[in-house]
Motif scaffolding. Sequence first.
Motif, short mmCIF file in Angstrom:
data_model
loop_
_atom_site.label_atom_id
_atom_site.label_comp_id
_atom_site.label_asym_id
_atom_site.label_seq_id
_atom_site.Cartn_x
_atom_site.Cartn_y
_atom_site.Cartn_z
N LYS A 53 0.83 -1.20 0.00
CA LYS A 53 0.00 0.00 0.00
C LYS A 53 0.86 1.26 0.00
CE LYS A 53 -4.03 -2.03 2.32
NZ LYS A 53 -4.85 -2.04 3.57
N ALA A 54 2.00 1.20 0.70
CA ALA A 54 2.89 2.37 0.73
C ALA A 54 3.44 2.67 -0.66
CB ALA A 54 4.03 2.13 1.71
N VAL A 55 3.76 1.61 -1.39
CA VAL A 55 4.25 1.79 -2.76
C VAL A 55 3.14 2.36 -3.65
CG1 VAL A 55 5.11 0.59 -4.79
CG2 VAL A 55 6.00 -0.01 -2.53
N LEU A 92 2.38 6.10 -3.03
CA LEU A 92 3.37 7.02 -3.57
C LEU A 92 3.05 7.40 -5.00
CD1 LEU A 92 6.12 8.46 -3.10
CD2 LEU A 92 7.20 6.40 -4.01
N PHE A 93 2.65 6.43 -5.83
CA PHE A 93 2.41 6.70 -7.23
C PHE A 93 0.99 7.14 -7.53
CE2 PHE A 93 6.40 4.52 -7.54
CZ PHE A 93 7.00 5.07 -8.66
N SER A 94 0.06 6.83 -6.65
CA SER A 94 -1.31 7.27 -6.89
C SER A 94 -1.52 8.72 -6.50
CB SER A 94 -2.29 6.38 -6.13
OG SER A 94 -2.06 6.46 -4.73
N ALA A 125 5.63 15.32 -1.51
CA ALA A 125 6.26 16.43 -2.24
C ALA A 125 5.40 16.94 -3.39
CB ALA A 125 7.63 16.00 -2.77
N SER A 126 4.38 16.18 -3.79
CA SER A 126 3.54 16.60 -4.91
C SER A 126 2.66 17.79 -4.56
CB SER A 126 2.66 15.44 -5.38
OG SER A 126 1.75 15.07 -4.37
N ASP A 127 2.53 18.09 -3.26
CA ASP A 127 1.70 19.23 -2.86
C ASP A 127 2.22 20.54 -3.44
OD1 ASP A 127 0.21 17.43 -1.44
OD2 ASP A 127 1.21 17.82 0.47
N ARG A 176 3.34 14.86 -10.18
CA ARG A 176 2.96 13.46 -10.23
C ARG A 176 3.24 12.86 -11.60
NH1 ARG A 176 -1.65 14.15 -8.50
NH2 ARG A 176 -2.98 13.99 -10.36
N TRP A 177 2.98 13.62 -12.66
CA TRP A 177 3.26 13.13 -14.01
C TRP A 177 4.76 12.94 -14.23
CZ3 TRP A 177 0.46 10.71 -17.32
CH2 TRP A 177 -0.92 10.90 -17.35
N LYS A 178 5.57 13.81 -13.66
CA LYS A 178 7.03 13.64 -13.77
C LYS A 178 7.47 12.33 -13.11
CE LYS A 178 9.83 17.02 -12.96
NZ LYS A 178 10.45 18.19 -12.27
#
Length: 485
Positions: free
Chosen positions: A273-275, A278-280, A285-287, A294-296
């Motif tokens: 779930k942690a993994v 991160l990608f979902s 840091a995406s804030d 997120r796209w990067k």
Amino acid sequence: MDERDSVAILPDDETATNGSCLGQEDAVRTTGSLRARCACKCPLPVSVEPVLFLSMFSLALQAPLSTQYLWDRISEDLGYNGSKTSDCSNSSLLPDPLQKEVETLTAHWNLYISLGGFSIGLLVVPLLGSWSDLAGRRAVLILPNLGLALQAVVYLVVMYLKLPVVYFLLGRLLSGLSGDFNAILAGCFSYIADTSDRSSRTFRVAILEACLGLSGMLASIIGGQWRRAQGYINPFWLVLATNLAAALYAYLFVCESVVPDPSAKLFTFRHYKAVWHLFSTGGSASDAGGRFHRWKLWLYTLCFFLVVTVHFGSRDLYVLYELSSPLCWGPALIGYGSAAQHLAYLTSLLGLKIMQRCLEDSWVAVVGLASNITGLVVFSIADTTGLMFTGYGLCFLFVAATPVLRSKLSKLVDPSEQGALFASVACVEGLCTLVGSGLFNSLYPATLHFMKGFPFLFAAIILLIPAGIIGTLECLDKRREHRDS
């Protein structure tokens, strides 16, 4: 609250920058208390580099020998000895149907063995990598090396007793259950992320990549000469000893870069779930960067997937390509060729250090991909020894892209998310091996009838995609910075 939320990794500028903890009492804030960051004092000025060096030495020593052993056993079973005759290098003769059968069966067995081991590793590696955030990095360095040692034992039994080659698959399955070499990579790169700052991370990652190359080069030279002099069994005893030495070094000398949590559980879906989180969501840091951030993360992961898939997939074919007509290389030349391939890890490190003085990391990666593409194109048409080594020479920067991509991914997430990130990267790397081995080992026999080197040309075309993505993202970043200023 997830149990991993109780431990926060220090910011980059508060961690050690020399590759080891050196026994300092860095504090990590937990729920209600402060605990020392390091669990032990490090008696050596290096950290995980020797572990990766020894593990890669073992892998590079056994990989070409395993393929050659499969070739010899299958040739013996089918009664083929064409590669030992003078007709092998005579390109005017029609292709030997028996040689094609040997090539096809060897490629298929490579495929089955790779699929078996890495399909299990694909599930185990992210579990171990994310678990190391709580339980510590050393366990992820020790367990996979013990699994690789067990695989070497199985291979030795097969060679001593001349058992069917299907038992090679059993060894790979046992190694996959312990995380295989990808788990060692995940542990080492996570450790470097823990103990380096943002400014030095790309070069620190490149040093680890250079360790891969140096050990691979030495193992390739030793393996080719040793196999010709004494056969297969004695080199595999060294494989076993090297994996045990790597596990022992990690146990005795590697300092923990995170505080182990005795209550951390290995078999829990929280690690997966942690993994996924991160990608979902793009991570904490995406804030600041929003959707673009997120796209990067996704696009750099795609680039990493394509680059490493090409590396793993084409690597399986070099020995097959060189063993058969018209090259017909023996063990010594195969060893030199593999050494030349691994030497590129060192030349890439030197080139990266020089190019960083005048280029952004993204453009360093693009140059490295261009080097790889030109080398693969030459491989696709190589019909002489000189042309084959020309291809190896043109690939002198082909490893420069992967440390840049690892570093960029690491910098996109918070320090407290490094473990989950490198668990994701380890999962992607396992998938790369699975897809690369499956794709290229299937493509090679399927294209023998019209262009033997087509898989290399296909690999070069694939690498144009990450080169375009990396360059485009760098241009967009510069445009955003200019607009914000």
